[in-house]
Write a protein that holds these residues in place. Structure first.
Motif, mmCIF file in Angstrom:
data_model
loop_
_atom_site.group_PDB
_atom_site.id
_atom_site.type_symbol
_atom_site.label_atom_id
_atom_site.label_comp_id
_atom_site.label_asym_id
_atom_site.label_seq_id
_atom_site.Cartn_x
_atom_site.Cartn_y
_atom_site.Cartn_z
ATOM 1 N N VAL A 190 -4.447 2.155 6.404
ATOM 2 C CA VAL A 190 -5.330 3.136 5.787
ATOM 3 C C VAL A 190 -6.564 3.251 6.678
ATOM 4 O O VAL A 190 -6.718 2.507 7.648
ATOM 5 C CB VAL A 190 -5.726 2.729 4.353
ATOM 6 C CG1 VAL A 190 -4.513 2.725 3.427
ATOM 7 C CG2 VAL A 190 -6.408 1.365 4.329
ATOM 8 N N LYS A 230 -4.507 0.961 -1.661
ATOM 9 C CA LYS A 230 -3.749 2.204 -1.811
ATOM 10 C C LYS A 230 -3.204 2.301 -3.235
ATOM 11 O O LYS A 230 -2.790 1.304 -3.827
ATOM 12 C CB LYS A 230 -2.588 2.246 -0.810
ATOM 13 C CG LYS A 230 -1.761 3.528 -0.825
ATOM 14 C CD LYS A 230 -0.675 3.472 0.258
ATOM 15 C CE LYS A 230 0.219 4.690 0.241
ATOM 16 N NZ LYS A 230 1.285 4.616 1.268
ATOM 17 N N GLU A 241 -2.326 10.370 -4.116
ATOM 18 C CA GLU A 241 -2.481 9.114 -3.401
ATOM 19 C C GLU A 241 -3.961 8.859 -3.156
ATOM 20 O O GLU A 241 -4.698 9.779 -2.792
ATOM 21 C CB GLU A 241 -1.740 9.132 -2.066
ATOM 22 C CG GLU A 241 -0.234 9.059 -2.194
ATOM 23 C CD GLU A 241 0.456 8.800 -0.862
ATOM 24 O OE1 GLU A 241 -0.256 8.404 0.094
ATOM 25 O OE2 GLU A 241 1.680 8.984 -0.776
ATOM 26 N N GLU A 243 -6.454 6.255 -0.960
ATOM 27 C CA GLU A 243 -6.444 5.260 0.104
ATOM 28 C C GLU A 243 -7.867 4.797 0.390
ATOM 29 O O GLU A 243 -8.813 5.597 0.398
ATOM 30 C CB GLU A 243 -5.805 5.828 1.373
ATOM 31 C CG GLU A 243 -4.322 6.136 1.209
ATOM 32 C CD GLU A 243 -3.651 6.499 2.524
ATOM 33 O OE1 GLU A 243 -4.381 6.676 3.526
ATOM 34 O OE2 GLU A 243 -2.409 6.588 2.554
#
Length: 253
Positions: A190, A230, A241, A243
């Motif tokens: 990430v 995450k 999502e 991150e």
């Protein structure tokens, strides 16, 4: 008559002191502390939809106990506000020694939907006073945010794929089982770095941080911090999502 009143007052005061002295569990950990701040970029497909921040800005005395003031905020970015504006905030006051909640607040602003909810957990008497009334609660019951931080204090190295960690979750005046399933281990990249992680799935029936249709997967660092790096979850249309892009105030070994 005055003597009777004095005895009554002294007895009541003694009972109050005894209630305040109740022994609570103590959980030793070095996963997080005051000053930790985790910042996430929230993506809807290829689009950056928002920024989420989890932080512990200070300690506060609640019910005579030192408690972490934990705040979790999710805001859509200005360019996404026209699509779906989000201004969500969750607050938990988490007992520093026992890692259980004393108070929970939820302030939801999503599109045209809004909701405000609060609960005070009287962990000494097994009662919760909420926006919607009073409810009996089991010992050390969690709200969804405190449950996450409790999970971070657990030694996940002893669990293998398929194992479950069992908790109880309080939401909207009801108690729900909250099981966290271990999915295995992965290394993820990430913006904040590359991390070896334990992948977990909270099996949440109600009271989640997202409105979802499918599972929620969380990648926690496979070290003493169990820091989230995450999150992936399905929503009504598509998936989201989050991150980790920045971390501050992490604990040292």
């Amino acid at each position: 008559m005055k003597l009777v009143k004095i005895i009554f007052v002294l007895t009541a005061f003694t009972m109050l002191l005894n209630a305040q002295k109740k022994d609570f569990r103590k959980i030793e950990h070095n996963a997080f502390d005051v000053g930790e701040k985790l910042t996430f970029e929230v993506n809807y497909g290829p689009i950056t939809a928002g920024i989420a921040v989890m932080e512990i800005p200070k300690l506060k005395r609640i019910s005579g106990r030192d408690s972490y003031n934990i705040q979790f905020k999710v805001n859509s970015v200005s360019s996404f506000d026209g699509v779906f504006k989000v201004r969500d905030k969750y607050v938990t006051y988490l007992d520093k020694e026992g890692i259980f909640p004393w108070r929970f607040e939820q302030h939801i602003r999503e599109g045209g939907y809004s909701k405000d909810y609060s609960a005070f957990f009287d962990q000494r008497r097994g009662k919760a006073k909420t926006s919607n009334g009073k409810v009996d609660i089991p010992p050390y019951v969690n709200d969804i945010v405190s449950a996450f931080y409790y999970l971070r204090t657990q030694n996940l190295s002893k669990y293998k794929k398929g194992d479950k960690i069992e908790m109880e979750n309080f939401f909207d005046n009801k108690i729900f089982p909250l099981n966290v399933m271990i999915h295995g281990r992965e290394e993820v990249d990430v913006e904040a770095g590359t991390f070896k992680c334990v992948v977990v799935e909270p099996l949440v029936k109600e009271g989640g941080l997202f409105k979802h249709e499918g599972n929620i997967l969380i990648w926690l660092t496979d070290d003493h911090r169990r820091m989230p790096v995450k999150v992936k979850t399905k929503i009504i249309i598509g998936s989201i999502e989050a991150e980790l892009i920045k971390h501050e105030g992490l604990t040292q070994k």
